[in-house]
Design a protein around this motif. Sequence first.
Motif, short mmCIF file in Angstrom:
data_model
loop_
_atom_site.label_atom_id
_atom_site.label_comp_id
_atom_site.label_asym_id
_atom_site.label_seq_id
_atom_site.Cartn_x
_atom_site.Cartn_y
_atom_site.Cartn_z
N THR A 119 -4.23 -12.67 1.69
CA THR A 119 -5.38 -12.24 2.44
C THR A 119 -6.76 -13.01 2.03
O THR A 119 -7.70 -13.69 2.92
CB THR A 119 -5.71 -10.81 2.16
OG1 THR A 119 -4.38 -10.28 2.69
CG2 THR A 119 -6.79 -10.18 3.25
N ASP A 123 0.51 -11.74 -1.21
CA ASP A 123 -0.76 -11.53 -0.68
C ASP A 123 -1.71 -12.48 -0.64
O ASP A 123 -2.11 -13.04 -1.84
CB ASP A 123 -1.20 -10.07 -1.28
CG ASP A 123 -2.58 -9.68 -0.55
OD1 ASP A 123 -2.84 -10.37 0.42
OD2 ASP A 123 -3.06 -8.69 -1.06
N ARG A 142 0.91 -11.21 9.50
CA ARG A 142 -0.06 -10.08 9.13
C ARG A 142 0.75 -8.71 8.87
O ARG A 142 1.63 -8.55 9.41
CB ARG A 142 -1.11 -9.73 9.86
CG ARG A 142 -1.97 -11.26 9.87
CD ARG A 142 -3.30 -11.05 11.05
NE ARG A 142 -2.51 -11.21 12.19
CZ ARG A 142 -3.01 -10.97 13.71
NH1 ARG A 142 -4.14 -10.63 13.44
NH2 ARG A 142 -2.24 -10.93 14.41
N SER A 170 -3.17 2.52 5.56
CA SER A 170 -4.60 2.71 5.43
C SER A 170 -5.38 2.16 6.43
O SER A 170 -6.39 2.64 6.78
CB SER A 170 -4.89 2.28 4.14
OG SER A 170 -4.82 0.84 4.02
N HIS A 211 2.07 -6.22 11.64
CA HIS A 211 1.07 -6.23 12.69
C HIS A 211 1.75 -6.37 14.02
O HIS A 211 2.51 -7.14 14.25
CB HIS A 211 -0.08 -7.27 12.43
CG HIS A 211 -1.44 -6.87 12.98
ND1 HIS A 211 -1.28 -7.21 14.45
CD2 HIS A 211 -2.56 -6.79 12.53
CE1 HIS A 211 -2.60 -6.85 14.82
NE2 HIS A 211 -3.13 -6.55 13.57
N GLY A 242 0.98 -1.33 -0.12
CA GLY A 242 0.05 0.09 0.34
C GLY A 242 0.83 1.22 -0.05
O GLY A 242 0.61 2.15 0.65
N HIS A 294 -5.98 -1.05 6.82
CA HIS A 294 -6.16 -2.47 6.39
C HIS A 294 -5.08 -3.55 6.91
O HIS A 294 -3.94 -3.25 6.88
CB HIS A 294 -6.38 -2.60 4.71
CG HIS A 294 -7.50 -1.75 4.55
ND1 HIS A 294 -7.20 -0.33 3.94
CD2 HIS A 294 -8.88 -1.91 4.12
CE1 HIS A 294 -8.59 0.00 3.40
NE2 HIS A 294 -9.58 -0.91 3.78
N VAL A 295 -5.60 -4.84 7.09
CA VAL A 295 -4.65 -5.83 7.35
C VAL A 295 -4.61 -6.91 6.43
O VAL A 295 -5.71 -6.96 5.75
CB VAL A 295 -5.47 -6.74 8.72
CG1 VAL A 295 -4.73 -7.71 9.20
CG2 VAL A 295 -5.54 -5.61 9.78
N LYS A 296 -3.55 -7.25 6.15
CA LYS A 296 -3.33 -7.75 4.98
C LYS A 296 -2.53 -9.40 5.51
O LYS A 296 -1.56 -9.09 6.46
CB LYS A 296 -2.52 -7.48 3.92
CG LYS A 296 -3.23 -6.45 3.09
CD LYS A 296 -2.30 -6.15 1.53
CE LYS A 296 -3.42 -5.57 0.84
NZ LYS A 296 -2.57 -5.18 -0.61
#
Length: 546
Positions: free
Chosen positions: A306, A304, A270, A275, A244, A226, A277-279
């Motif tokens: 997710t 990714d 993670r 933004s 995370h 991102g 958002h968690v990925k």
Amino acid sequence: NTGNTFSANEMLLHVDKNGQGVVEIFYLNLMYQAYRNSNNDIEGVFFFAVNVTEQVLSRKKIEDSEKQYRMIVETAQEGIWVIDEENRTVFVNKKMTEILEYTQEEMMGKTNLYFKDEEGQKAALINFARRKSGIAETFESTFITKSGRHIITKKSTNPLFDENGTYKGTLAMVTDVTESRKIEKKLITSEASLKEAQVLAQIGNWEIDLKTKKQLWSDELYKILGLDKEEVSPSTKLYRSLIHPDDVSLVEEKIIKPVRQFKGYACEYRLLLKSGHVKYVYAESKFEFDEKNQPIRVYGVLQDITVQKLAEIERTIMVNDLIQRNKALEQFNYIVSHNLRAPIANILGFSNALNDKTYPENIREEFLPRLITSVSKLDEVTRDLNDILLVKQKINEVKEELSLSKMVQNIKVSIQHLMDQYKVDIHADFTEVDKLMSIKTFIHSIFYNLITNSIKYRSPKKPLIEIRSHKVSSGIQLVFSDNGLGFDLNKNKDNVFGLYKRFHRNIEGKGIGLFMTKSQIETLGGNIQVWSELNKGTTFKIYLPY
């Protein structure tokens, strides 16, 4: 003595000019010639000498320079091509003949138009005019070789002028770049395909030069993270800032420790993007070593996952839900086969007995209170079933922000008479987490059941109930501990949350409270665990997702 004249040009002599043993080199144009008297007899020798040392040495220097220049020209890895003011070839080196597959003799006198197609000839005429105007430049030009191949060359051209400023021709340095252009084209195609594959698979790649510490990230990696490629520079610090918070310890164990030992890794964790958002990502890396087994480069991929991970979580939730539904069906079957059948059979039996005129009146009157008791039992079981069904129905209630400290305070007010009667102390610590988004009726019921359960099975000494909250990965942990009667967990671990299961028969209860509590927690997507020891108390640990 013979009268024959001797002459020499540029004769090399070693002369001790000063008679001191220091020999110098001289080049002389000289002549020995006899001279005669009137009788034509030789009387002596005329010696004529001109010192041409400087001229000879200068010429030899030029010759050596020219020889060296020609060697450079002939061994150059670039083609050298000279054309005159009429665009005719006046010189080409060996490399130039190899590039175009013609001999020097075949190329001499031909214009460069001879080696081009129609489109190339038009471009060549334009370039010829630019050279005449004094423009030097480098560009790509296409030629046709003797075998008919079309080749791409890189030409560096310089116009040549005489001392009067008159254009006399052009010197061109020519390199065949056909193969490199093909490789570049394949590379561009390959890179485009790689980018497409990375976009489709949502895989980004990266590498770090361990000597220069320079990092390279692919476009897809920026996209996964991102980040705007134009706004940030790739760095380990930047990447770590996106991990995370709840997965930092996992990354430390699975990634950072192996990297410190120059070992590759493969791990899922993670990211928490800027933004919000968690990925979920899958990361893998490898090290590259030199001939001395020293690490020189580390590279890897980041995918990714997710969508796959959320689908997996959803599948797990669905499977768990099916398991819970199956357990619920088993409970209903148990209730129907045990708790409903008995009162129904009693009701039917007493009803038939009341209608049986063969029984004396006084006997039939005794059946009536038993019938009422059986009906009450049936009503109680029916209400229990209704409560169990309501758990699933209330999941659609709107979640709201709850204050755990306020909820416990409200419950304490509602059971103040019990706390005073049994001198119960309730210590609650919600300093770590106090706010929770959830269904109020469920959370209140969970707290109320566990607190009143601890009071019901309280310690005969001073009863103490402790409630704490902790922030854990993606959720909250609630811990309920008491110093009550406890129970033998080894004997009863499979029945702790069973319907109508009780471990202290001397204490009034139905055995439905913990069953309801577990059902509500699992309906919220959480889980509950229990630790207990007889006469030493019980601890419940509840996990609830945010």
